[in-house]
Write a protein that holds these residues in place. Structure first.
Motif, PDB file in Angstrom:
ATOM      1  N   MET A 240      70.226 107.221 -97.150  1.00 49.32           N
ATOM      2  CA  MET A 240      70.162 108.355 -96.224  1.00 49.32           C
ATOM      3  C   MET A 240      69.895 109.645 -96.994  1.00 49.32           C
ATOM      4  SD  MET A 240      72.801 109.568 -93.204  1.00 49.32           S
ATOM      5  CE  MET A 240      74.250 109.525 -94.233  1.00 49.32           C
ATOM      6  N   GLN A 241      68.836 110.329 -96.590  1.00 50.52           N
ATOM      7  CA  GLN A 241      68.527 111.635 -97.161  1.00 50.52           C
ATOM      8  C   GLN A 241      68.819 112.690 -96.113  1.00 50.52           C
ATOM      9  OE1 GLN A 241      64.415 111.101 -98.332  1.00 50.52           O
ATOM     10  NE2 GLN A 241      65.076 110.788-100.449  1.00 50.52           N
ATOM     11  N   VAL A 242      69.604 113.698 -96.496  1.00 45.44           N
ATOM     12  CA  VAL A 242      69.983 114.785 -95.600  1.00 45.44           C
ATOM     13  C   VAL A 242      69.429 116.080 -96.177  1.00 45.44           C
ATOM     14  CG1 VAL A 242      71.882 116.010 -94.503  1.00 45.44           C
ATOM     15  CG2 VAL A 242      72.113 113.567 -95.011  1.00 45.44           C
ATOM     16  N   ARG A 243      68.623 116.777 -95.386  1.00 45.45           N
ATOM     17  CA  ARG A 243      68.090 118.082 -95.799  1.00 45.45           C
ATOM     18  C   ARG A 243      68.727 119.142 -94.927  1.00 45.45           C
ATOM     19  NH1 ARG A 243      63.293 120.892 -94.364  1.00 45.45           N
ATOM     20  NH2 ARG A 243      62.686 119.089 -93.132  1.00 45.45           N
ATOM     21  N   TYR A 244      69.255 120.184 -95.553  1.00 44.33           N
ATOM     22  CA  TYR A 244      69.951 121.235 -94.824  1.00 44.33           C
ATOM     23  C   TYR A 244      68.943 122.205 -94.219  1.00 44.33           C
ATOM     24  CZ  TYR A 244      73.639 119.516 -97.932  1.00 44.33           C
ATOM     25  OH  TYR A 244      74.520 118.725 -98.626  1.00 44.33           O
ATOM     26  N   LEU A 245      68.939 122.320 -92.891  1.00 47.27           N
ATOM     27  CA  LEU A 245      68.043 123.236 -92.185  1.00 47.27           C
ATOM     28  C   LEU A 245      68.744 124.544 -91.849  1.00 47.27           C
ATOM     29  CD1 LEU A 245      66.317 120.706 -89.748  1.00 47.27           C
ATOM     30  CD2 LEU A 245      65.505 121.500 -91.987  1.00 47.27           C
TER      31      LEU A 245
ATOM     32  N   ARG B  32      63.783 108.927 -88.592  1.00 48.93           N
ATOM     33  CA  ARG B  32      63.919 110.369 -88.842  1.00 48.93           C
ATOM     34  C   ARG B  32      64.564 110.994 -87.621  1.00 48.93           C
ATOM     35  NH1 ARG B  32      60.972 114.242 -89.452  1.00 48.93           N
ATOM     36  NH2 ARG B  32      59.340 113.679 -88.007  1.00 48.93           N
ATOM     37  N   PHE B  33      65.605 111.814 -87.842  1.00 45.10           N
ATOM     38  CA  PHE B  33      66.270 112.478 -86.734  1.00 45.10           C
ATOM     39  C   PHE B  33      66.888 113.786 -87.194  1.00 45.10           C
ATOM     40  CE2 PHE B  33      69.246 109.491 -88.609  1.00 45.10           C
ATOM     41  CZ  PHE B  33      70.476 110.144 -88.645  1.00 45.10           C
ATOM     42  N   THR B  34      67.142 114.637 -86.227  1.00 51.69           N
ATOM     43  CA  THR B  34      67.861 115.883 -86.478  1.00 51.69           C
ATOM     44  C   THR B  34      69.292 115.663 -86.053  1.00 51.69           C
ATOM     45  OG1 THR B  34      65.871 117.194 -86.115  1.00 51.69           O
ATOM     46  CG2 THR B  34      67.976 118.349 -85.959  1.00 51.69           C
ATOM     47  N   LEU B  35      70.210 116.045 -86.927  1.00 52.68           N
ATOM     48  CA  LEU B  35      71.639 115.909 -86.696  1.00 52.68           C
ATOM     49  C   LEU B  35      72.241 117.304 -86.655  1.00 52.68           C
ATOM     50  CD1 LEU B  35      74.045 113.923 -86.529  1.00 52.68           C
ATOM     51  CD2 LEU B  35      74.113 113.958 -89.029  1.00 52.68           C
ATOM     52  N   THR B  36      72.996 117.580 -85.590  1.00 56.15           N
ATOM     53  CA  THR B  36      73.581 118.902 -85.396  1.00 56.15           C
ATOM     54  C   THR B  36      75.083 118.783 -85.198  1.00 56.15           C
ATOM     55  OG1 THR B  36      71.539 119.632 -84.330  1.00 56.15           O
ATOM     56  CG2 THR B  36      73.486 120.987 -83.971  1.00 56.15           C
ATOM     57  N   PHE B  37      75.830 119.676 -85.833  1.00 57.57           N
ATOM     58  CA  PHE B  37      77.280 119.748 -85.657  1.00 57.57           C
ATOM     59  C   PHE B  37      77.655 121.150 -85.210  1.00 57.57           C
ATOM     60  CE2 PHE B  37      76.753 116.440 -88.828  1.00 57.57           C
ATOM     61  CZ  PHE B  37      77.651 115.478 -88.418  1.00 57.57           C
ATOM     62  N   THR B  38      78.532 121.224 -84.195  1.00 57.01           N
ATOM     63  CA  THR B  38      79.058 122.518 -83.797  1.00 57.01           C
ATOM     64  C   THR B  38      80.527 122.380 -83.438  1.00 57.01           C
ATOM     65  OG1 THR B  38      78.699 124.457 -82.388  1.00 57.01           O
ATOM     66  CG2 THR B  38      78.304 122.320 -81.375  1.00 57.01           C
TER      67      THR B  38
ATOM     68  N   ALA C 108      75.169 130.056 -93.367  1.00 51.91           N
ATOM     69  CA  ALA C 108      74.158 130.953 -92.790  1.00 51.91           C
ATOM     70  C   ALA C 108      74.404 131.215 -91.313  1.00 51.91           C
ATOM     71  CB  ALA C 108      72.766 130.352 -92.975  1.00 51.91           C
ATOM     72  N   THR C 109      75.278 130.424 -90.679  1.00 56.50           N
ATOM     73  CA  THR C 109      75.503 130.566 -89.237  1.00 56.50           C
ATOM     74  C   THR C 109      76.936 130.998 -88.921  1.00 56.50           C
ATOM     75  OG1 THR C 109      76.200 128.274 -88.904  1.00 56.50           O
ATOM     76  CG2 THR C 109      73.823 128.722 -88.781  1.00 56.50           C
ATOM     77  N   GLY C 110      77.663 131.467 -89.921  1.00 52.50           N
ATOM     78  CA  GLY C 110      79.059 131.820 -89.687  1.00 52.50           C
ATOM     79  C   GLY C 110      79.877 130.597 -89.302  1.00 52.50           C
ATOM     80  N   ASP C 111      79.433 129.427 -89.727  1.00 51.09           N
ATOM     81  CA  ASP C 111      80.071 128.139 -89.468  1.00 51.09           C
ATOM     82  C   ASP C 111      80.023 127.727 -87.993  1.00 51.09           C
ATOM     83  OD1 ASP C 111      81.065 125.999 -90.952  1.00 51.09           O
ATOM     84  OD2 ASP C 111      83.131 126.443 -90.399  1.00 51.09           O
ATOM     85  N   ALA C 112      79.177 128.411 -87.221  1.00 49.96           N
ATOM     86  CA  ALA C 112      79.062 128.094 -85.797  1.00 49.96           C
ATOM     87  C   ALA C 112      78.305 126.796 -85.558  1.00 49.96           C
ATOM     88  CB  ALA C 112      78.366 129.232 -85.055  1.00 49.96           C
ATOM     89  N   ILE C 113      77.290 126.524 -86.392  1.00 45.26           N
ATOM     90  CA  ILE C 113      76.450 125.342 -86.198  1.00 45.26           C
ATOM     91  C   ILE C 113      75.872 124.922 -87.549  1.00 45.26           C
ATOM     92  CG2 ILE C 113      74.355 126.683 -85.674  1.00 45.26           C
ATOM     93  CD1 ILE C 113      73.687 124.503 -83.555  1.00 45.26           C
ATOM     94  N   GLY C 114      75.676 123.635 -87.712  1.00 45.72           N
ATOM     95  CA  GLY C 114      74.973 123.098 -88.867  1.00 45.72           C
ATOM     96  C   GLY C 114      73.896 122.164 -88.359  1.00 45.72           C
TER      97      GLY C 114
END
Length: 154
Positions: free
Chosen positions: A15-20, A99-105, A25-31
């Motif tokens: 698994m390769q994870v690239r930080y977008l 390939r997918f986008t993974l988002t955490f909030t 950079a978001t005040g920890d609101a979203i990754g």
């Protein structure tokens, strides 16, 4: 450990994870993270988060997710939302990369979790219960079915 620079990421086995959009950079609101999961690769074993909402948007390939007590296959254009408290896992059971986008909030400094997993993977310690529990406890992650799902496709 130094923080990775924006645009960088982590490699955890296949698994390769690239930080977008990094938590700092978001005040920890979203990754937001671009993930490529190699063919026949584990992603994450069964777990849940107390606070995090996690979202998957698949761009290529077929991602198998375990959601609560059912398996779901998500393909290009599919979006899967995992609410706090919902048990989930994911893997690539197919013969092509996913390939997918993974988002955490909120993000809860998720890059630290990826960096920790990458370090354990390099040391072949993804089945080390003590190390995995300590890492997960620091990043709002509760394991629900041991740790084999982190190092082998279930």
């Amino acid at each position: 450990m130094d923080k990775p620079e924006p645009g960088t990421g982590a490699t955890i086995g296949g698994m390769q994870v690239r930080y977008l959009a990094r938590s700092d950079a978001t005040g920890d609101a979203i990754g937001i993270y671009a993930v490529t999961l190699a063919a026949r690769s584990p992603g994450a074993g069964l777990h849940r988060h107390a606070r995090l909402t996690e979202a998957f948007e698949v761009h290529e390939g077929a991602l198998t997710l375990r959601l609560n007590d059912r398996d779901v296959t998500a393909g290009p254009g599919d979006f899967v939302l995992v609410r706090p408290g919902e048990p989930h896992a994911f893997a690539n059971r197919g013969d092509e990369p996913v390939r997918f986008t993974l988002t955490f909030t909120p993000a809860l400094h998720r890059e630290g979790f990826f960096e920790g997993l990458a370090a354990l993977a390099r040391e072949d310690r993804l089945r080390d219960e003590g190390a995995m529990r300590a890492l997960m406890a620091a990043y709002d992650q509760e394991p629900l079915a041991g740790f084999s799902g982190w190092s082998e496709v279930g």
